[in-house]
Design an enzyme around this catalytic site. Structure first.
Site, PDB file in Angstrom:
ATOM      1  N   ASP A 113     -23.388 -50.764 -13.195  1.00 50.90           N
ATOM      2  CA  ASP A 113     -23.636 -51.872 -13.870  1.00 50.90           C
ATOM      3  C   ASP A 113     -22.273 -53.180 -13.418  1.00 50.90           C
ATOM      4  O   ASP A 113     -21.507 -53.364 -14.176  1.00 50.90           O
ATOM      5  CB  ASP A 113     -23.386 -51.751 -15.470  1.00 50.90           C
ATOM      6  CG  ASP A 113     -23.496 -53.023 -16.275  1.00 50.90           C
ATOM      7  OD1 ASP A 113     -23.818 -54.061 -16.012  1.00 50.90           O
ATOM      8  OD2 ASP A 113     -22.897 -52.919 -17.593  1.00 50.90           O
ATOM      9  N   LEU A 114     -22.987 -53.767 -12.372  1.00 50.91           N
ATOM     10  CA  LEU A 114     -21.818 -54.896 -11.806  1.00 50.91           C
ATOM     11  C   LEU A 114     -22.163 -56.182 -11.824  1.00 50.91           C
ATOM     12  O   LEU A 114     -21.419 -57.239 -11.745  1.00 50.91           O
ATOM     13  CB  LEU A 114     -21.446 -54.667 -10.469  1.00 50.91           C
ATOM     14  CG  LEU A 114     -20.897 -53.275 -10.275  1.00 50.91           C
ATOM     15  CD1 LEU A 114     -20.742 -52.856  -8.738  1.00 50.91           C
ATOM     16  CD2 LEU A 114     -19.649 -52.812 -10.837  1.00 50.91           C
ATOM     17  N   ARG A 121     -26.715 -47.591 -32.334  1.00 51.37           N
ATOM     18  CA  ARG A 121     -25.798 -47.028 -33.366  1.00 51.37           C
ATOM     19  C   ARG A 121     -26.472 -45.888 -34.141  1.00 51.37           C
ATOM     20  O   ARG A 121     -27.518 -46.282 -34.523  1.00 51.37           O
ATOM     21  CB  ARG A 121     -24.888 -47.831 -34.135  1.00 51.37           C
ATOM     22  CG  ARG A 121     -23.745 -48.879 -33.598  1.00 51.37           C
ATOM     23  CD  ARG A 121     -22.901 -48.025 -32.975  1.00 51.37           C
ATOM     24  NE  ARG A 121     -21.811 -48.842 -32.324  1.00 51.37           N
ATOM     25  CZ  ARG A 121     -21.884 -49.060 -31.237  1.00 51.37           C
ATOM     26  NH1 ARG A 121     -22.742 -48.551 -30.306  1.00 51.37           N
ATOM     27  NH2 ARG A 121     -20.606 -49.693 -30.622  1.00 51.37           N
ATOM     28  N   LEU A 131     -24.493 -58.591 -10.481  1.00 57.23           N
ATOM     29  CA  LEU A 131     -24.167 -59.273  -9.441  1.00 57.23           C
ATOM     30  C   LEU A 131     -24.677 -60.867  -9.506  1.00 57.23           C
ATOM     31  O   LEU A 131     -25.746 -60.935 -10.213  1.00 57.23           O
ATOM     32  CB  LEU A 131     -24.625 -58.932  -8.159  1.00 57.23           C
ATOM     33  CG  LEU A 131     -23.686 -57.977  -7.154  1.00 57.23           C
ATOM     34  CD1 LEU A 131     -23.562 -56.877  -8.259  1.00 57.23           C
ATOM     35  CD2 LEU A 131     -24.404 -57.483  -6.008  1.00 57.23           C
ATOM     36  N   GLN A 158     -20.192 -54.435 -32.204  1.00 57.06           N
ATOM     37  CA  GLN A 158     -21.597 -54.697 -31.699  1.00 57.06           C
ATOM     38  C   GLN A 158     -22.189 -55.431 -33.122  1.00 57.06           C
ATOM     39  O   GLN A 158     -21.693 -55.048 -33.929  1.00 57.06           O
ATOM     40  CB  GLN A 158     -22.478 -53.612 -31.510  1.00 57.06           C
ATOM     41  CG  GLN A 158     -22.080 -53.077 -30.187  1.00 57.06           C
ATOM     42  CD  GLN A 158     -22.709 -53.560 -28.769  1.00 57.06           C
ATOM     43  OE1 GLN A 158     -22.951 -54.697 -29.053  1.00 57.06           O
ATOM     44  NE2 GLN A 158     -22.722 -52.743 -27.953  1.00 57.06           N
ATOM     45  N   GLY A 186     -22.358 -46.146 -25.604  1.00 60.76           N
ATOM     46  CA  GLY A 186     -21.154 -45.813 -25.316  1.00 60.76           C
ATOM     47  C   GLY A 186     -20.387 -45.079 -26.429  1.00 60.76           C
ATOM     48  O   GLY A 186     -20.297 -43.910 -26.501  1.00 60.76           O
ATOM     49  N   LYS A 235     -23.444 -44.522 -16.798  1.00 58.28           N
ATOM     50  CA  LYS A 235     -23.376 -45.841 -16.461  1.00 58.28           C
ATOM     51  C   LYS A 235     -21.878 -46.268 -16.186  1.00 58.28           C
ATOM     52  O   LYS A 235     -20.973 -45.843 -16.941  1.00 58.28           O
ATOM     53  CB  LYS A 235     -23.651 -46.815 -17.899  1.00 58.28           C
ATOM     54  CG  LYS A 235     -23.497 -48.544 -17.261  1.00 58.28           C
ATOM     55  CD  LYS A 235     -23.855 -49.323 -18.295  1.00 58.28           C
ATOM     56  CE  LYS A 235     -22.847 -49.866 -19.611  1.00 58.28           C
ATOM     57  NZ  LYS A 235     -22.004 -50.867 -18.981  1.00 58.28           N
ATOM     58  N   ILE A 293     -24.862 -66.462  -3.770  1.00 60.32           N
ATOM     59  CA  ILE A 293     -25.723 -66.902  -2.715  1.00 60.32           C
ATOM     60  C   ILE A 293     -26.671 -65.779  -2.349  1.00 60.32           C
ATOM     61  O   ILE A 293     -26.057 -64.675  -2.284  1.00 60.32           O
ATOM     62  CB  ILE A 293     -25.227 -67.696  -1.710  1.00 60.32           C
ATOM     63  CG1 ILE A 293     -24.494 -66.907  -0.748  1.00 60.32           C
ATOM     64  CG2 ILE A 293     -24.647 -69.111  -2.229  1.00 60.32           C
ATOM     65  CD1 ILE A 293     -24.096 -67.678   0.458  1.00 60.32           C
ATOM     66  N   PRO A 294     -27.715 -66.014  -2.118  1.00 57.76           N
ATOM     67  CA  PRO A 294     -29.055 -64.844  -1.805  1.00 57.76           C
ATOM     68  C   PRO A 294     -28.192 -63.879  -0.559  1.00 57.76           C
ATOM     69  O   PRO A 294     -28.438 -62.786  -0.847  1.00 57.76           O
ATOM     70  CB  PRO A 294     -30.068 -65.404  -1.330  1.00 57.76           C
ATOM     71  CG  PRO A 294     -30.428 -66.944  -2.353  1.00 57.76           C
ATOM     72  CD  PRO A 294     -28.789 -67.346  -2.258  1.00 57.76           C
ATOM     73  N   ASP A 311     -17.024 -45.928 -20.330  1.00 54.01           N
ATOM     74  CA  ASP A 311     -16.015 -47.090 -20.357  1.00 54.01           C
ATOM     75  C   ASP A 311     -14.726 -46.558 -20.619  1.00 54.01           C
ATOM     76  O   ASP A 311     -14.084 -46.353 -21.622  1.00 54.01           O
ATOM     77  CB  ASP A 311     -16.546 -47.847 -21.543  1.00 54.01           C
ATOM     78  CG  ASP A 311     -17.793 -48.698 -21.459  1.00 54.01           C
ATOM     79  OD1 ASP A 311     -18.176 -48.971 -20.153  1.00 54.01           O
ATOM     80  OD2 ASP A 311     -18.492 -49.185 -22.397  1.00 54.01           O
TER      81      ASP A 311
HETATM   82  O1  C5P Z   1     -19.691 -48.410 -27.007  1.00 54.65           O
HETATM   83  P1  C5P Z   1     -20.919 -49.236 -27.093  1.00 54.65           P
HETATM   84  O2  C5P Z   1     -22.228 -48.112 -27.367  1.00 54.65           O
HETATM   85  O3  C5P Z   1     -21.061 -50.396 -27.825  1.00 54.65           O
HETATM   86  O4  C5P Z   1     -21.158 -49.494 -25.490  1.00 54.65           O
HETATM   87  C1  C5P Z   1     -22.263 -50.428 -25.037  1.00 54.65           C
HETATM   88  C2  C5P Z   1     -22.180 -50.541 -23.449  1.00 54.65           C
HETATM   89  O5  C5P Z   1     -23.159 -51.378 -23.116  1.00 54.65           O
HETATM   90  C3  C5P Z   1     -20.776 -50.870 -22.970  1.00 54.65           C
HETATM   91  O6  C5P Z   1     -20.586 -50.605 -21.627  1.00 54.65           O
HETATM   92  C4  C5P Z   1     -21.167 -52.544 -23.077  1.00 54.65           C
HETATM   93  O7  C5P Z   1     -20.292 -53.383 -21.987  1.00 54.65           O
HETATM   94  C5  C5P Z   1     -22.438 -52.672 -22.581  1.00 54.65           C
HETATM   95  N1  C5P Z   1     -23.416 -53.668 -22.925  1.00 54.65           N
HETATM   96  C6  C5P Z   1     -23.629 -54.196 -24.089  1.00 54.65           C
HETATM   97  N2  C5P Z   1     -24.207 -55.495 -24.520  1.00 54.65           N
HETATM   98  C7  C5P Z   1     -24.664 -56.030 -23.423  1.00 54.65           C
HETATM   99  C8  C5P Z   1     -24.471 -55.659 -22.142  1.00 54.65           C
HETATM  100  C9  C5P Z   1     -24.038 -54.500 -21.905  1.00 54.65           C
HETATM  101  O8  C5P Z   1     -22.943 -53.527 -25.044  1.00 54.65           O
HETATM  102  N3  C5P Z   1     -25.456 -57.239 -23.730  1.00 54.65           N
END
Ligand code: C5P
Length: 234
Positions: free
Chosen positions: A60-61, A182, A63, A191, A211, A33, A66-67, A10
């Site tokens: 991680d985009l 964590r 998407l 979170q 992250g 990621k 439409i199909p 990130d």
């Molecule tokens: O820094 P941290 O460990 O919280 O990052 C978690 C990663 O997972 C980030 O890229 C966040 O956008 C992604 N993510 C999330 N929860 C979700 C989906 C994706 O934390 N439900």
């Protein structure tokens, strides 16, 4: 299934991203990621540069369209050589089937494809009031996961708290990729519901997305190794 820890890159620039990856010694190539921020600011080139360095990439985009559009977009992503990518199960089975078709390369191989069921930021109340979905959240997550499995996808992105239910509903081989991780002694940041790597393993997570506990650690390589040790070694 090969379990692994995926580091969420990130960062907002290519330089910051590559400087971070440079901290890892030669031969150590973590699964990473790349999300919307980095992809939309740096373009596909950042994927190629990270791939060239030998890392596996989860693009991680999320998407949803439409199909036919999703099929063509997935074809482009598959050509980038990513190892894992995702979409919103909300787009229906027809969209997910088209995505699988688009991702599949001429030799029959394709990246792993995961579905986002409901975003963890969506509350039960918002789902009912705004989206007009009356079913309970766990029921919605399980049904969307089943739709994804039936469409030929490989798994879902979910909270580690939902991983066991997904496995029960969709089978042990249906992959669970879980953020919200964590260490026992680290800050939760923004979170809300977090789990340690060891607990996530017990709960049925196949891939951890981590992250800040790694990227913001004083020694990211040590933090990554700790995460691997807690997740993969009993
Ligand atoms: O820094 P941290 O460990 O919280 O990052 C978690 C990663 O997972 C980030 O890229 C966040 O956008 C992604 N993510 C999330 N929860 C979700 C989906 C994706 O934390 N439900």
């Amino acid at each position: 299934m090969n379990k692994d820890v995926i580091i969420a890159l990130d960062f907002s620039s290519a330089q910051e991203t590559l400087d971070f990856l440079d901290k890892f010694p030669d031969g150590k190539k973590p699964f990473v990621k790349i999300g919307m921020e980095l992809f939309y600011s740096q373009g596909p080139d950042i994927v190629r540069r990270v791939k060239q360095r030998g890392h596996k990439i989860f693009l991680d985009l999320k998407l949803c369209d439409i199909p036919n559009t999703v099929k063509k977009a997935m074809k482009a992503l598959s050509g980038l050589g990513v190892d894992m990518t995702n979409l919103h199960a909300f787009g229906t089975k027809a969209m997910m089937e088209a995505a699988v078709e688009g991702l599949t390369r001429p030799d029959g191989t394709r990246p792993m494809l995961l579905a986002v069921t409901q975003l963890t930021s969506t509350t039960q109340e918002a789902m009912r009031e705004e989206l007009m979905i009356d079913a309970d959240m766990p029921e919605v997550v399980a049904r969307y996961a089943l739709n994804a499995r039936d469409a030929g996808l490989d798994g879902v992105v979910c909270s580690p708290l939902e991983a066991a239910k997904v496995k029960l509903t969709c089978g042990i081989d249906f992959a669970t990729v879980t953020p919200g991780i964590r260490f026992a002694d680290s800050a939760a940041d923004d979170q809300r519901r977090v789990m340690t790597p060891a607990r996530a393993r017990e709960a049925g997570s196949d891939f951890l997305v981590v992250g800040r506990p790694i990227t913001a650690a004083p020694d990211p390589v040590k933090a990554y190794e700790r995460c691997i040790a807690e997740f993969l070694v009993k």
